[in-house]
Write a protein that holds these residues in place. Structure first.
Motif, mmCIF file in Angstrom:
data_model
loop_
_atom_site.group_PDB
_atom_site.id
_atom_site.type_symbol
_atom_site.label_atom_id
_atom_site.label_comp_id
_atom_site.label_asym_id
_atom_site.label_seq_id
_atom_site.Cartn_x
_atom_site.Cartn_y
_atom_site.Cartn_z
ATOM 1 N N GLY A 65 54.169 39.455 46.654
ATOM 2 C CA GLY A 65 54.079 39.867 48.054
ATOM 3 C C GLY A 65 54.921 41.090 48.394
ATOM 4 O O GLY A 65 54.789 41.660 49.468
ATOM 5 N N ALA A 66 55.808 41.500 47.469
ATOM 6 C CA ALA A 66 56.725 42.601 47.775
ATOM 7 C C ALA A 66 56.512 43.820 46.882
ATOM 8 O O ALA A 66 56.923 44.922 47.222
ATOM 9 C CB ALA A 66 58.166 42.129 47.641
ATOM 10 N N SER A 67 55.882 43.611 45.733
ATOM 11 C CA SER A 67 55.781 44.693 44.766
ATOM 12 C C SER A 67 54.317 44.851 44.344
ATOM 13 O O SER A 67 53.674 43.886 43.944
ATOM 14 C CB SER A 67 56.683 44.345 43.574
ATOM 15 O OG SER A 67 56.269 45.009 42.412
ATOM 16 N N THR A 68 53.812 46.061 44.473
ATOM 17 C CA THR A 68 52.395 46.329 44.220
ATOM 18 C C THR A 68 52.236 47.137 42.942
ATOM 19 O O THR A 68 52.884 48.166 42.784
ATOM 20 C CB THR A 68 51.799 47.142 45.396
ATOM 21 O OG1 THR A 68 52.033 46.421 46.607
ATOM 22 C CG2 THR A 68 50.310 47.361 45.213
ATOM 23 N N LEU A 69 51.385 46.655 42.045
ATOM 24 C CA LEU A 69 51.091 47.420 40.826
ATOM 25 C C LEU A 69 50.219 48.605 41.208
ATOM 26 O O LEU A 69 49.128 48.429 41.750
ATOM 27 C CB LEU A 69 50.359 46.529 39.813
ATOM 28 C CG LEU A 69 50.030 47.190 38.466
ATOM 29 C CD1 LEU A 69 51.287 47.335 37.603
ATOM 30 C CD2 LEU A 69 48.977 46.391 37.705
#
Ligand SMILES: [Zn+2]
Length: 259
Positions: free
Chosen positions: A216-220
């Motif tokens: 929910g906090a880090s996007t690839l």
């Protein structure tokens, strides 16, 4: 022997900024900033106040810096400016994702070459291909996150770490991570490569998905599937979470098949 440019065969006679000039110009000029710099030979951080943040790595040549790197910087300025200050909802298109990913990968290469004591993590052919076409090699994953920014506070850090398997194995690999933050934006690059040269030639590098607790906090953002990315992600990272995020690849738990 004079040190060579990361990306070509010219001497490394130019300093590349870790935080770009155009980023620093967005900071209020009447402030003093505290810089945390890790001195790799002493393996500790030193803190010092500065009027102007000017962290640079003298690892590139003047032609590279003035030509393709300057072009990349222009693309990054357009793509990243709205993300650095403020968290307005937006959609990142591949046209914006590509230069941001290239910026992150470039930062990892600068980190690797700034304090180079062993062979570079990536061979010259890969660094040259990046110069010619911004090609990011297989086995490189890039995530993007936002940090909680308090009004009137200014944030930035840069940390890299090399690692790898500590036991002899046909599946042994090396890793290199670089996490970069300026204001709201956090970029993290994880690169891996097999120890075995034959395996390196024939099998794709090992890849590690991030734990579901980070989703929910880090996007690839890289490798890119060509789709737009909604921004920002639902959660931002506070100070403590940022430290855990920065160091999250310090230990890998890998179960190898029996050879
Ligand atoms: Zn060069």
């Amino acid at each position: 022997m004079a040190k060579k440019c990361v990306f070509c065969t010219h001497p490394a006679d130019s300093r590349e900024h870790i935080f770009s000039d155009w980023m620093l110009e967005m900071l209020p000029s009447d402030q003093r900033y505290v810089v945390n710099e890790r001195i790799s030979t002493r393996d500790k951080y030193i803190r010092y106040p500065v009027r102007k943040v000017g962290l640079k790595a003298k690892v590139v040549c003047t032609p590279c810096n003035n030509n393709w790197m300057s072009d990349l910087e222009g693309l990054c300025k357009t793509a990243m400016t709205p993300l650095l200050f403020g968290d307005n909802r937006t959609t990142l298109t591949p046209k914006e994702i590509v230069p941001i990913a290239a910026f992150a990968f470039k930062t990892l290469l600068l980190a690797n070459h700034k304090d180079l004591k062993a062979a570079p993590f990536f061979p010259f052919a890969i660094r040259r291909a990046f110069r010619l076409s911004l090609r990011i090699p297989d086995g490189v994953h890039i995530w993007m996150a936002t940090r909680e920014v308090l009004a009137g506070k200014y944030y930035g850090f840069w940390k890299s770490q090399s690692g790898g398997t500590d036991q002899e194995s046909p599946f042994g690999f090396r890793s290199y991570t670089c996490t970069w933050n300026f204001q709201n934006l956090i970029l993290q690059v994880l690169a891996t490569k097999w120890d075995n040269k034959e395996r390196r030639r024939t099998v794709s590098p090992i890849s590690f998905p991030q734990g579901s607790d980070w989703e929910g906090a880090s996007t690839l953002i890289w490798p890119s599937d060509g789709n737009n990315i909604p921004w920002p992600p639902p959660f931002y990272l506070g100070d403590n979470a940022i430290e855990r995020f920065r160091d999250r690849w310090n230990a890998f738990a890998v179960q190898f098949p029996s050879a």
